[in-house]
Design a protein around this motif. Structure first.
Motif, PDB file in Angstrom:
ATOM      1  N   VAL A   4       4.615  98.123  -4.390  1.00  0.00           N
ATOM      2  CA  VAL A   4       5.214  99.356  -4.902  1.00  0.00           C
ATOM      3  C   VAL A   4       4.748  99.512  -6.350  1.00  0.00           C
ATOM      4  CG1 VAL A   4       7.381 100.513  -5.472  1.00  0.00           C
ATOM      5  CG2 VAL A   4       7.237  99.077  -3.414  1.00  0.00           C
ATOM      6  N   PRO A   5       4.158 100.663  -6.698  1.00  0.00           N
ATOM      7  CA  PRO A   5       3.693 100.826  -8.081  1.00  0.00           C
ATOM      8  C   PRO A   5       4.871 100.752  -9.045  1.00  0.00           C
ATOM      9  CG  PRO A   5       2.965 102.653  -6.678  1.00  0.00           C
ATOM     10  CD  PRO A   5       3.959 101.865  -5.888  1.00  0.00           C
ATOM     11  N   ARG A   6       4.644 100.159 -10.191  1.00  0.00           N
ATOM     12  CA  ARG A   6       5.699 100.115 -11.215  1.00  0.00           C
ATOM     13  C   ARG A   6       5.078  99.815 -12.566  1.00  0.00           C
ATOM     14  NH1 ARG A   6       8.955  94.272 -10.975  1.00  0.00           N
ATOM     15  NH2 ARG A   6       7.131  92.946 -11.037  1.00  0.00           N
ATOM     16  N   THR A   7       5.852 100.091 -13.615  1.00  0.00           N
ATOM     17  CA  THR A   7       5.500  99.593 -14.928  1.00  0.00           C
ATOM     18  C   THR A   7       5.983  98.153 -14.962  1.00  0.00           C
ATOM     19  OG1 THR A   7       5.932 101.787 -15.803  1.00  0.00           O
ATOM     20  CG2 THR A   7       5.785  99.993 -17.404  1.00  0.00           C
ATOM     21  N   GLN A   8       5.078  97.224 -15.212  1.00  0.00           N
ATOM     22  CA  GLN A   8       5.446  95.812 -15.144  1.00  0.00           C
ATOM     23  C   GLN A   8       6.502  95.485 -16.198  1.00  0.00           C
ATOM     24  OE1 GLN A   8       4.448  94.683 -12.083  1.00  0.00           O
ATOM     25  NE2 GLN A   8       3.612  92.809 -12.968  1.00  0.00           N
ATOM     26  N   PRO A   9       7.553  94.739 -15.808  1.00  0.00           N
ATOM     27  CA  PRO A   9       8.572  94.363 -16.792  1.00  0.00           C
ATOM     28  C   PRO A   9       8.012  93.405 -17.849  1.00  0.00           C
ATOM     29  CG  PRO A   9       9.139  93.534 -14.595  1.00  0.00           C
ATOM     30  CD  PRO A   9       7.835  94.228 -14.470  1.00  0.00           C
ATOM     31  N   ARG A  10       8.727  93.332 -18.957  1.00  0.00           N
ATOM     32  CA  ARG A  10       8.297  92.468 -20.055  1.00  0.00           C
ATOM     33  C   ARG A  10       8.146  91.020 -19.575  1.00  0.00           C
ATOM     34  NH1 ARG A  10       8.025  92.043 -25.344  1.00  0.00           N
ATOM     35  NH2 ARG A  10       8.265  89.916 -26.131  1.00  0.00           N
ATOM     36  N   GLY A  11       6.987  90.436 -19.903  1.00  0.00           N
ATOM     37  CA  GLY A  11       6.756  89.025 -19.593  1.00  0.00           C
ATOM     38  C   GLY A  11       6.232  88.775 -18.189  1.00  0.00           C
ATOM     39  N   ALA A  12       6.023  89.851 -17.400  1.00  0.00           N
ATOM     40  CA  ALA A  12       5.610  89.652 -16.006  1.00  0.00           C
ATOM     41  C   ALA A  12       4.097  89.605 -15.836  1.00  0.00           C
ATOM     42  CB  ALA A  12       6.190  90.748 -15.117  1.00  0.00           C
ATOM     43  N   GLY A  13       3.340  90.005 -16.863  1.00  0.00           N
ATOM     44  CA  GLY A  13       1.893  90.070 -16.693  1.00  0.00           C
ATOM     45  C   GLY A  13       1.493  91.392 -16.061  1.00  0.00           C
ATOM     46  N   SER A  14       0.210  91.708 -16.110  1.00  0.00           N
ATOM     47  CA  SER A  14      -0.232  93.058 -15.759  1.00  0.00           C
ATOM     48  C   SER A  14      -0.485  93.258 -14.265  1.00  0.00           C
ATOM     49  CB  SER A  14      -1.508  93.388 -16.533  1.00  0.00           C
ATOM     50  OG  SER A  14      -2.471  92.375 -16.303  1.00  0.00           O
TER      51      SER A  14
END
Lengths: 80, 304, 325
Positions: free
Chosen positions: C224-234
């Motif tokens: 599912v497309p998303r803006t990756q959360p902080r610290g999760a990597g790209s």
């Protein structure tokens, strides 16, 4: 004596005919092998195991390609 | 299918309680990493351990989550999830709860010969083959020089936010405000070798490689002291083969080659001990005055 | 009493029930991958539950007995030889001093278990004799066996030769494996269509399959497309590093799922979509490179039911062995 013998894969994995990409194959059709001659490698679980001929004779056919997936018991080559 | 199994189809809002088969419960407190969420996980896992609920085999802290290994023959997973929810509700003021922990002096030789050789060997797997890992990370994080970048890494201790991947790897999340957090990508393709005791950084986490092995973190230096000792002969390993404990504060300190060699000699002869101090850490104090709180911790460790 | 390793096989290690502590410090449980075969092997020779055995992957070893004893071989289907003569698997036999145990080529399954009366008597580490080769801990010198190794066996145990498991209770490892999975963890990261397709795909075990985990090939997973959360990597396959349950399934890059097994890495940054139920870990452990595997979604209640069934099956096997001795 022209009894045909086979060398089978003892376990599943990826068969390699050469020790490394630059080297010639361990054996070719027509080569003479003895019991214990290394005829290839099988890679599985990130380990390489040497596959040895079980008896002496000359290689009459190599039945699998380099880097082909093989199953346990599959015939790799025939020796006569 | 997902509806029938009661599985989330949307990203979770808030804490996500989920079964890992019949023997594990994973509690994801947040999808994003922060000091706040890890401290919450630290408080909840400690409180859970104190409760000693029947059927809990082991409690594993993770960065923004925690995991419980259970014996489902003793406690039904669904029942335990309810108990975990209650535990979370009872600790909404986790920031004001004091954690008994220790601050540890962790010497690091930056730009050492061993990691430098490894960095060069795997240059083709890196996003910037023309730079060293340290130069790359300094530039990416906006530091003018590698020295300034090293200063930032040793300025405040790292909270051990998780231990694992392979035994004893300490993941450290630095006790600095969000805007000062260092973040770096992992290697484009992982290395097949990393030397034992290498000091590294990946994502927002520092780490130390306990033994030789594959790895993808940016390599910055080498620790002279071990973090794992299966034979448990050194003083700091008498209770466990692992030196790191969840919640430790690792204060990395830049050393020179002379001190590195001296520590190595003491490790070899068996007399090495980590310099450390026990302390009470209250997250709320750090959130109110981060730099002053860190300075007080470091003073406790090194003396006035 | 000792076992002399004449040929080590491909990957032969000392294993027991595994560790129950250490995961929080990154130490996986290890232990026999196929619990049923492991327990039956011990029951056949009359060992207490929990004794250490040898686990042999893909290729059997050749082992010499220094003294007379009782042994049994269970697990993967491969010919078992004593002094070159084929003997029955899933049965206990007497070996005399100097006898040699050997094996033919694997027919189905992946792991055979050799139990010897008295158990393999290596020093326990963290409460277990299981080998964890990734870090060289436990078992015999923390590693797979090599030719020339002398393995100590527990003293004063003569065992009970002549016991066997009825054929009807011997598991069949041939054919596609079905692994039941409790869906969850970060399954919401995968699109619903893709998640449904995952469970309809015939996955094939790759050569990259060992005690740490099995890698499969055969399908694709869509995130599912998303803006990756902080610290999760790209990368969309990445999450903030999290603990991995034993049996959890992660999909690096969305292409080749990996199921973590007894020697699992304990945590990391890949999204996991579900967990193989505890009673099917042993099913996974008896699949070999090239075998077909299907994953089947089940509820937590079904997982608990399967757990009881697995226990009942083992109890039945133990009773049958006792009754026939």
């Amino acid at each position: 004596m022209s009894e045909e013998k086979t060398v089978a894969a003892p376990f599943p994995g990826v068969f390699y005919r050469r020790p490394d990409p630059e080297s010639p194959p361990f054996v070719n059709v027509g080569d003479v092998v003895e019991a214990g001659t290394v005829v290839g490698l099988i890679e599985v679980m990130k380990m390489f195991q040497e596959i040895q001929a079980g008896a002496s004779g000359h290689v009459t056919a190599v039945l699998v390609e380099n880097e082909q997936a093989v199953d346990a018991g599959q015939t790799l080559l025939t020796v006569e | 299918m997902t509806a029938r199994l009661g599985v989330l189809t949307e990203p979770p809002r808030g804490t996500h309680y989920t079964f890992g088969g019949d023997e594990w419960i994973v509690v994801q407190l947040s999808e994003a990493m922060s000091l706040d969420v890890n401290l919450k996980a630290q408080v909840l896992t400690r409180a859970l351990a104190e409760k000693a609920l029947p059927g809990i085999v082991e409690i594993c802290l993770s960065n923004a989550s925690y995991m419980v290994r259970i014996d489902p023959d003793v406690v039904r997973p669904t029942v335990l999830v309810e108990q975990l929810r209650e535990l979370e509700a009872a600790h909404s003021d986790f920031r004001s709860i004091t954690l008994r922990t220790r601050i540890v002096d962790v010497p690091v030789l930056f730009e050492d010969e061993w990691t430098a050789a490894t960095v060069q060997r795997f240059r083709d797997r890196h996003q910037r083959p023309d730079l060293t890992d340290l130069e790359f990370a300094a530039e990416l994080n906006g530091y003018g020089s590698t020295d300034e970048f090293i200063d930032a890494m040793v300025s405040a201790p790292a909270l051990v936010s998780m231990i694992g991947f392979v035994p004893t790897v300490p993941w450290g999340y630095q006790l600095v405000p969000e805007e000062r957090q260092i973040e770096v990508p992992k290697y484009v393709r992982p290395r097949t070798f990393t030397p034992e005791r290498a000091f590294a950084w990946g994502g927002a986490f520092s780490a130390i490689y306990p033994v030789d092995g594959a790895g993808g973190y940016q390599l910055f230096g080498m620790c002279p002291a071990p973090i794992v000792q299966p034979e448990q002969s050194l003083h700091d390993f008498r209770e466990s083969f692992s030196f790191p404990r969840p919640g430790d504060l690792f204060n990395y300190r830049r050393i020179e080659r002379e001190e590195f060699d001296e520590i190595r000699a003491r490790v070899t002869e068996g007399s090495f001990r980590y310099r450390l101090a026990e302390l009470d850490f209250t997250p709320a104090e750090w959130f109110a005055r981060p730099d002053e709180t860190v300075a007080a911790m470091q003073e406790l460790l090194y003396g006035a | 009493m000792a076992l002399e390793i004449l040929r080590p096989g491909l990957m032969t290690t000392v294993q027991d029930e595994g560790r129950t502590q250490g995961y929080a410090l990154g130490m996986p449980p290890s232990g026999a991958m196929d619990r049923f075969s492991y327990h039956v092997a011990n029951a056949l020779v009359g060992n207490p539950s929990g004794a250490a055995v040898l686990e042999c992957t893909y290729l059997g070893p050749e082992i010499g007995f220094s003294q007379a004893t009782t042994f049994a071989v269970t697990g993967a289907d491969l010919p078992v030889h004593l002094n070159g003569k084929e003997i029955q698997p899933w049965a206990s036999h007497r070996a005399e001093a100097g006898d040699v145990l050997g094996f033919g080529f694997l027919r189905s399954g992946a792991r055979a278990y050799i139990a010897v009366a008295g158990g393999i008597d290596v020093e326990p580490v963290m409460g277990s004799r299981s080998t964890y080769t990734l870090c060289g801990m436990g078992g015999f010198q923390g590693r797979a066996l090599r030719a020339g190794d002398l393995l100590p066996v527990g003293a004063d145990a003569t065992g009970t030769p002549g016991r066997s498991l009825p054929a009807a209770l011997v598991p069949d490892f041939a054919g596609p494996a079905e692994l039941r999975v409790v869906v969850g963890l970060a399954s919401y990261r995968v699109t619903p269509d893709s998640l449904a397709a995952f469970f309809e795909t015939e996955w094939q075990v790759t050569p990259d399959a060992n005690r740490v985990g099995y890698r499969y090939r055969g399908g694709l997973v869509e995130w599912v497309p998303r803006t990756q959360p902080r610290g999760a990597g790209s990368d969309p396959a990445n999450v903030v590093d999290i603990g991995y349950p034993i049996g959890s399934i992660q999909i690096p890059g969305g292409t080749e799922p990996i199921a973590l097994l007894n020697d699992a890495v304990t945590g990391g940054g890949y999204a996991t979509i579900g967990t193989i139920i505890s009673s099917d870990i042993q099913v996974a452990g008896q699949t070999k490179t090239g075998d077909v595997t299907r994953f089947c979604p089940v509820s937590i209640d079904a997982a608990l039911g399967a757990r009881q069934e697995a226990r009942a099956r083992l109890a039945k096997a133990r009773e049958a062995i006792e009754a026939r001795s």
